[in-house]
Design a protein around this motif. Structure first.
Motif, PDB file in Angstrom:
ATOM      1  N   ALA A  88      -2.139   6.215  -3.377  1.00  0.00           N
ATOM      2  CA  ALA A  88      -1.160   6.748  -2.421  1.00  0.00           C
ATOM      3  C   ALA A  88      -1.518   8.173  -2.013  1.00  0.00           C
ATOM      4  CB  ALA A  88       0.236   6.704  -3.016  1.00  0.00           C
ATOM      5  N   LEU A  89      -2.141   8.936  -2.901  1.00  0.00           N
ATOM      6  CA  LEU A  89      -2.500  10.323  -2.598  1.00  0.00           C
ATOM      7  C   LEU A  89      -3.686  10.425  -1.646  1.00  0.00           C
ATOM      8  CD1 LEU A  89      -2.157  11.766  -6.209  1.00  0.00           C
ATOM      9  CD2 LEU A  89      -0.490  11.885  -4.343  1.00  0.00           C
ATOM     10  N   GLU A  90      -4.547   9.404  -1.594  1.00  0.00           N
ATOM     11  CA  GLU A  90      -5.754   9.447  -0.772  1.00  0.00           C
ATOM     12  C   GLU A  90      -5.578   8.828   0.615  1.00  0.00           C
ATOM     13  OE1 GLU A  90      -8.168   7.199  -3.401  1.00  0.00           O
ATOM     14  OE2 GLU A  90      -8.896   8.944  -4.491  1.00  0.00           O
ATOM     15  N   ILE A  91      -4.414   8.272   0.898  1.00  0.00           N
ATOM     16  CA  ILE A  91      -4.208   7.584   2.182  1.00  0.00           C
ATOM     17  C   ILE A  91      -4.311   8.544   3.352  1.00  0.00           C
ATOM     18  CG2 ILE A  91      -2.530   6.321   3.583  1.00  0.00           C
ATOM     19  CD1 ILE A  91      -1.583   5.009   0.976  1.00  0.00           C
TER      20      ILE A  91
ATOM     21  N   LEU B 236       1.136  -3.010   4.648  1.00  0.00           N
ATOM     22  CA  LEU B 236       1.865  -1.821   5.085  1.00  0.00           C
ATOM     23  C   LEU B 236       0.956  -0.918   5.890  1.00  0.00           C
ATOM     24  CD1 LEU B 236       3.512  -0.810   1.673  1.00  0.00           C
ATOM     25  CD2 LEU B 236       4.580  -2.094   3.514  1.00  0.00           C
ATOM     26  N   SER B 237       1.566  -0.105   6.738  1.00  0.00           N
ATOM     27  CA  SER B 237       0.814   0.954   7.414  1.00  0.00           C
ATOM     28  C   SER B 237       0.662   2.113   6.425  1.00  0.00           C
ATOM     29  CB  SER B 237       1.548   1.422   8.668  1.00  0.00           C
ATOM     30  OG  SER B 237       2.747   2.061   8.317  1.00  0.00           O
ATOM     31  N   GLY B 238      -0.182   3.061   6.762  1.00  0.00           N
ATOM     32  CA  GLY B 238      -0.412   4.207   5.891  1.00  0.00           C
ATOM     33  C   GLY B 238       0.856   4.999   5.631  1.00  0.00           C
ATOM     34  N   ARG B 239       1.672   5.194   6.661  1.00  0.00           N
ATOM     35  CA  ARG B 239       2.918   5.961   6.504  1.00  0.00           C
ATOM     36  C   ARG B 239       3.886   5.277   5.549  1.00  0.00           C
ATOM     37  NH1 ARG B 239       3.406   6.330  12.731  1.00  0.00           N
ATOM     38  NH2 ARG B 239       1.623   7.651  13.128  1.00  0.00           N
ATOM     39  N   GLU B 240       4.027   3.949   5.713  1.00  0.00           N
ATOM     40  CA  GLU B 240       4.932   3.216   4.834  1.00  0.00           C
ATOM     41  C   GLU B 240       4.446   3.239   3.388  1.00  0.00           C
ATOM     42  OE1 GLU B 240       4.705  -0.517   6.906  1.00  0.00           O
ATOM     43  OE2 GLU B 240       6.754  -0.287   7.627  1.00  0.00           O
ATOM     44  N   ALA B 241       3.136   3.125   3.199  1.00  0.00           N
ATOM     45  CA  ALA B 241       2.568   3.138   1.850  1.00  0.00           C
ATOM     46  C   ALA B 241       2.781   4.501   1.186  1.00  0.00           C
ATOM     47  CB  ALA B 241       1.088   2.792   1.893  1.00  0.00           C
TER      48      ALA B 241
ATOM     49  N   LYS C 243       6.408   4.671   0.108  1.00  0.00           N
ATOM     50  CA  LYS C 243       6.661   3.836  -1.070  1.00  0.00           C
ATOM     51  C   LYS C 243       5.812   4.254  -2.269  1.00  0.00           C
ATOM     52  CE  LYS C 243       8.275  -0.240   1.320  1.00  0.00           C
ATOM     53  NZ  LYS C 243       8.197  -1.697   1.424  1.00  0.00           N
ATOM     54  N   LYS C 244       4.922   5.233  -2.035  1.00  0.00           N
ATOM     55  CA  LYS C 244       4.045   5.752  -3.089  1.00  0.00           C
ATOM     56  C   LYS C 244       3.232   4.651  -3.744  1.00  0.00           C
ATOM     57  CE  LYS C 244       6.951   9.702  -3.937  1.00  0.00           C
ATOM     58  NZ  LYS C 244       7.755  10.447  -4.869  1.00  0.00           N
ATOM     59  N   THR C 245       2.596   3.839  -2.900  1.00  0.00           N
ATOM     60  CA  THR C 245       1.761   2.761  -3.391  1.00  0.00           C
ATOM     61  C   THR C 245       0.417   2.781  -2.668  1.00  0.00           C
ATOM     62  OG1 THR C 245       1.629   0.389  -3.767  1.00  0.00           O
ATOM     63  CG2 THR C 245       2.734   1.070  -1.782  1.00  0.00           C
ATOM     64  N   GLY C 246      -0.624   2.473  -3.378  1.00  0.00           N
ATOM     65  CA  GLY C 246      -1.963   2.390  -2.798  1.00  0.00           C
ATOM     66  C   GLY C 246      -2.356   0.937  -2.637  1.00  0.00           C
ATOM     67  N   GLY C 247      -3.592   0.717  -2.237  1.00  0.00           N
ATOM     68  CA  GLY C 247      -4.060  -0.649  -2.070  1.00  0.00           C
ATOM     69  C   GLY C 247      -5.391  -0.692  -1.363  1.00  0.00           C
ATOM     70  N   GLU C 248      -5.723  -1.862  -0.851  1.00  0.00           N
ATOM     71  CA  GLU C 248      -6.980  -2.071  -0.142  1.00  0.00           C
ATOM     72  C   GLU C 248      -6.808  -1.690   1.330  1.00  0.00           C
ATOM     73  OE1 GLU C 248      -9.964  -5.691   1.185  1.00  0.00           O
ATOM     74  OE2 GLU C 248      -8.314  -6.104  -0.179  1.00  0.00           O
ATOM     75  N   ILE C 249      -7.681  -0.824   1.828  1.00  0.00           N
ATOM     76  CA  ILE C 249      -7.646  -0.462   3.247  1.00  0.00           C
ATOM     77  C   ILE C 249      -8.282  -1.605   4.027  1.00  0.00           C
ATOM     78  CG2 ILE C 249      -8.434   1.108   5.033  1.00  0.00           C
ATOM     79  CD1 ILE C 249      -8.500   3.299   3.036  1.00  0.00           C
ATOM     80  N   LEU C 250      -7.523  -2.242   4.896  1.00  0.00           N
ATOM     81  CA  LEU C 250      -8.052  -3.332   5.693  1.00  0.00           C
ATOM     82  C   LEU C 250      -8.802  -2.804   6.917  1.00  0.00           C
ATOM     83  CD1 LEU C 250      -5.035  -5.795   5.551  1.00  0.00           C
ATOM     84  CD2 LEU C 250      -7.071  -5.748   4.104  1.00  0.00           C
TER      85      LEU C 250
END
Length: 126
Positions: free
Chosen positions: A85-88, A107-112, A115-122
């Protein structure tokens, strides 16, 4: 896969088409809903033709210019890119919107970040 879907959206916007129809999949529908929230698409509808489910999508234009100008695919099957979430914010850039696949859905970057969640950048879209 979502790669074809995203490129179809970009090509339709460059060809100034208002509507496109694509094969249905859960990931495509989730991406389309995220793009509606970010203002790139107007509507998404599920349809059925000849026993097959389809997504009917209406693109958004502003003053006759398409909202989608370009797309950059980030994660690929051979190389997946994950961010916290910090690197988005670093991955997103100023004018681009990042779409992520997270444990909370697509989710879009803003929503992530909210929500303070990270994930795979599509992909990135602008």
């Amino acid at each position: 896969m979502y790669y074809d879907f995203v490129i179809q959206l970009k090509n339709a916007a460059m060809a100034r088409k208002k509507d496109i129809t694509t094969p249905y999949s859960n990931i495509n529908k989730a991406i389309a809903k995220a793009l509606i929230k970010e203002g790139f698409l107007e509507t998404v509808k599920e349809e059925e033709a000849d026993g097959k489910k389809l997504l009917s999508i209406r693109l958004r234009y502003q003053s006759r210019k398409p909202s989608i100008t370009d797309v950059a695919l980030i994660s690929k099957p051979s190389l997946r890119k994950y961010v916290s979430a910090l690197e988005i914010g670093k991955a997103q850039g100023r004018s681009a919107v990042v779409i992520l696949s997270t444990n909370a859905g697509v989710l879009s970057g803003r929503e992530a970040i909210k929500k303070k969640t990270g994930g795979e950048i599509l992909f990135k879209i602008w």
